[in-house]
Design an enzyme around this catalytic site. Structure first.
Site, PDB file in Angstrom:
ATOM      1  N   ASP A  14       0.843  -1.205   0.000  1.00 40.92           N
ATOM      2  CA  ASP A  14       0.000   0.000   0.000  1.00 40.92           C
ATOM      3  C   ASP A  14       0.875   1.250   0.000  1.00 40.92           C
ATOM      4  O   ASP A  14       1.650   1.465   0.932  1.00 40.92           O
ATOM      5  CB  ASP A  14      -0.851   0.057   1.282  1.00 40.92           C
ATOM      6  CG  ASP A  14      -2.012  -0.916   1.275  1.00 40.92           C
ATOM      7  OD1 ASP A  14      -2.502  -1.251   0.185  1.00 40.92           O
ATOM      8  OD2 ASP A  14      -2.439  -1.331   2.364  1.00 40.92           O
ATOM      9  N   THR A  20      -3.002   2.616  -2.847  1.00 40.18           N
ATOM     10  CA  THR A  20      -4.205   2.277  -2.077  1.00 40.18           C
ATOM     11  C   THR A  20      -4.260   3.049  -0.758  1.00 40.18           C
ATOM     12  O   THR A  20      -5.291   3.039  -0.082  1.00 40.18           O
ATOM     13  CB  THR A  20      -4.232   0.764  -1.793  1.00 40.18           C
ATOM     14  OG1 THR A  20      -2.894   0.338  -1.544  1.00 40.18           O
ATOM     15  CG2 THR A  20      -4.791  -0.005  -2.951  1.00 40.18           C
ATOM     16  N   SER A 118       3.907  -6.690   3.507  1.00 37.79           N
ATOM     17  CA  SER A 118       2.790  -5.772   3.729  1.00 37.79           C
ATOM     18  C   SER A 118       2.028  -6.134   4.996  1.00 37.79           C
ATOM     19  O   SER A 118       1.898  -7.310   5.333  1.00 37.79           O
ATOM     20  CB  SER A 118       1.834  -5.860   2.525  1.00 37.79           C
ATOM     21  OG  SER A 118       0.614  -5.202   2.798  1.00 37.79           O
ATOM     22  N   ALA A 119       1.492  -5.114   5.660  1.00 35.25           N
ATOM     23  CA  ALA A 119       0.663  -5.359   6.847  1.00 35.25           C
ATOM     24  C   ALA A 119      -0.763  -5.716   6.469  1.00 35.25           C
ATOM     25  O   ALA A 119      -1.569  -6.088   7.321  1.00 35.25           O
ATOM     26  CB  ALA A 119       0.661  -4.105   7.720  1.00 35.25           C
ATOM     27  N   LYS A 149       3.975  -3.928  11.830  1.00 34.80           N
ATOM     28  CA  LYS A 149       5.009  -2.886  11.794  1.00 34.80           C
ATOM     29  C   LYS A 149       4.654  -1.844  12.868  1.00 34.80           C
ATOM     30  O   LYS A 149       3.474  -1.596  13.080  1.00 34.80           O
ATOM     31  CB  LYS A 149       5.014  -2.197  10.423  1.00 34.80           C
ATOM     32  CG  LYS A 149       5.265  -3.138   9.245  1.00 34.80           C
ATOM     33  CD  LYS A 149       4.968  -2.428   7.916  1.00 34.80           C
ATOM     34  CE  LYS A 149       5.085  -3.383   6.742  1.00 34.80           C
ATOM     35  NZ  LYS A 149       4.723  -2.777   5.448  1.00 34.80           N
ATOM     36  N   ASP A 174       6.652   3.430   2.395  1.00 34.03           N
ATOM     37  CA  ASP A 174       6.078   4.789   2.367  1.00 34.03           C
ATOM     38  C   ASP A 174       5.635   5.248   3.751  1.00 34.03           C
ATOM     39  O   ASP A 174       5.108   6.355   3.875  1.00 34.03           O
ATOM     40  CB  ASP A 174       4.868   4.841   1.423  1.00 34.03           C
ATOM     41  CG  ASP A 174       3.656   4.137   2.009  1.00 34.03           C
ATOM     42  OD1 ASP A 174       3.832   3.028   2.557  1.00 34.03           O
ATOM     43  OD2 ASP A 174       2.544   4.684   1.939  1.00 34.03           O
TER      44      ASP A 174
HETATM   45  P1  B16 Z   1      -5.822  -4.082   5.766  1.00 36.90           P
HETATM   46  P2  B16 Z   1       1.205  -1.873   3.788  1.00 36.90           P
HETATM   47  C1  B16 Z   1      -0.927  -1.500   5.381  1.00 36.90           C
HETATM   48  O1  B16 Z   1      -0.358  -1.973   4.173  1.00 36.90           O
HETATM   49  C2  B16 Z   1      -1.461  -0.095   5.224  1.00 36.90           C
HETATM   50  O2  B16 Z   1      -0.397   0.823   4.981  1.00 36.90           O
HETATM   51  C3  B16 Z   1      -2.192   0.320   6.473  1.00 36.90           C
HETATM   52  O3  B16 Z   1      -2.722   1.616   6.293  1.00 36.90           O
HETATM   53  C4  B16 Z   1      -3.284  -0.696   6.766  1.00 36.90           C
HETATM   54  O4  B16 Z   1      -3.938  -0.371   7.983  1.00 36.90           O
HETATM   55  C5  B16 Z   1      -2.674  -2.092   6.875  1.00 36.90           C
HETATM   56  O5  B16 Z   1      -1.983  -2.403   5.679  1.00 36.90           O
HETATM   57  C6  B16 Z   1      -3.737  -3.152   7.087  1.00 36.90           C
HETATM   58  O6  B16 Z   1      -4.494  -3.210   5.921  1.00 36.90           O
HETATM   59  O7  B16 Z   1      -6.906  -3.360   6.513  1.00 36.90           O
HETATM   60  O8  B16 Z   1      -6.036  -4.101   4.268  1.00 36.90           O
HETATM   61  O9  B16 Z   1      -5.517  -5.441   6.332  1.00 36.90           O
HETATM   62  O10 B16 Z   1       1.480  -0.413   3.627  1.00 36.90           O
HETATM   63  O11 B16 Z   1       1.960  -2.531   4.929  1.00 36.90           O
HETATM   64  O12 B16 Z   1       1.290  -2.632   2.491  1.00 36.90           O
HETATM   65 MG    MG Z   2       2.568   1.342   2.870  1.00 41.21          MG
END
Ligand code: B16
Ligand code: MG
Length: 234
Positions: A14, A20, A118-119, A149, A174
């Site tokens: 993201d 996103t 990614s989270a 994270k 980011d």
């Molecule tokens: P979800 P990343 C993260 O993705 C987002 O930056 C963060 O804003 C979001 O809360 C988190 O994923 C959880 O996302 O609700 O789709 O499980 O930047 O680590 O790719």
């Molecule tokens: Mg991100």
């Protein structure tokens, strides 16, 4: 940390591969509106990179909403996620950020491994919509980690699956929480976006356009077997 040659590139999803982050903000802002308070883009910065439930807690804190039952927390988080998924449904391969595909191609042609860290629990859906999966050797996301994270878990798991030492990984992030997690993992970090928000990264860029692996090597890397540079130790 002793820097090692550049062997793997680990990308946040993201806000790095696809924009996103703006969808997350719109969905959280809508929830805040329903709960009766305004939520600014500045306040939203803290939510980037952190898990869904931690994001909700930060949002509620911004709105001074306390004493929420676990059931209500779950309901609000899934409400936000439904709105967020409506935005995700509009994604197409053209939404991959400028220069990303080309840069991934360059990395792979140099023999550098690639991974996602990614989270997000929506990572498989997003990657499918923009058709970017084939450019990554491994994907670690919010479905397979326990600690979000800025914990280093997601980055360390990606490095382990890639079979590469943390010190040989470059991370692209980011969010301040992600930069912190990557540093704790012992990796070098390239921040994407506003420099003041990513003050701890080793290098900042605004876009992947015109970025070449050799540039990274000469700025924050050491030489490796791919012949990408003459070396520079941290
Ligand atoms: P979800 P990343 C993260 O993705 C987002 O930056 C963060 O804003 C979001 O809360 C988190 O994923 C959880 O996302 O609700 O789709 O499980 O930047 O680590 O790719
Ligand atoms: Mg991100």
């Amino acid at each position: 940390m002793r820097a090692k040659p550049f062997e793997a590139a680990i990308f946040d999803l993201d806000g790095v591969i696809v924009d996103t982050a703006k969808f997350h903000y719109k969905a959280w802002k809508r929830l805040a509106g329903e709960l009766g308070f305004a939520f600014s883009e500045r306040e939203n910065e803290q939510l980037k990179g952190v898990s869904r439930m931690e994001s909700l807690d930060l949002l509620l804190r911004a709105g001074r909403i306390t004493d929420v039952t676990p059931e209500r927390r779950e309901a609000w988080a899934s409400r936000k996620n439904e709105w967020y998924k409506e935005f995700l449904a509009t994604l197409t391969p053209a939404d991959v950020l400028p220069g990303v595909r080309n840069f991934l191609g360059l990395l792979r042609s140099c023999g550098i491994k690639t991974g996602i860290a990614s989270a997000s629990k929506n990572a498989p859906l997003i990657m499918n919509k923009v058709n970017i999966g084939p450019l990554f050797d491994v994907v670690v996301d919010g479905n397979s980690i326990v600690r979000a994270k800025p914990d280093p878990e997601v980055f360390l798991q990606a490095a382990r699956l890639l079979g590469v030492a943390p010190g040989a990984c470059f991370v692209f992030e980011d969010a301040a929480a992600g930069v912190e997690g990557a540093i704790r993992a012992g990796m070098r970090v390239v921040g994407i976006g506003a420099e003041q928000l990513l003050a701890r990264s080793h290098l900042n860029i605004t876009s992947f356009e015109q970025l070449e692996p050799v540039f990274l090597m000469s700025h924050i890397g050491v030489a490796n077997h791919t012949g990408l540079g003459d070396g520079l130790n941290e």
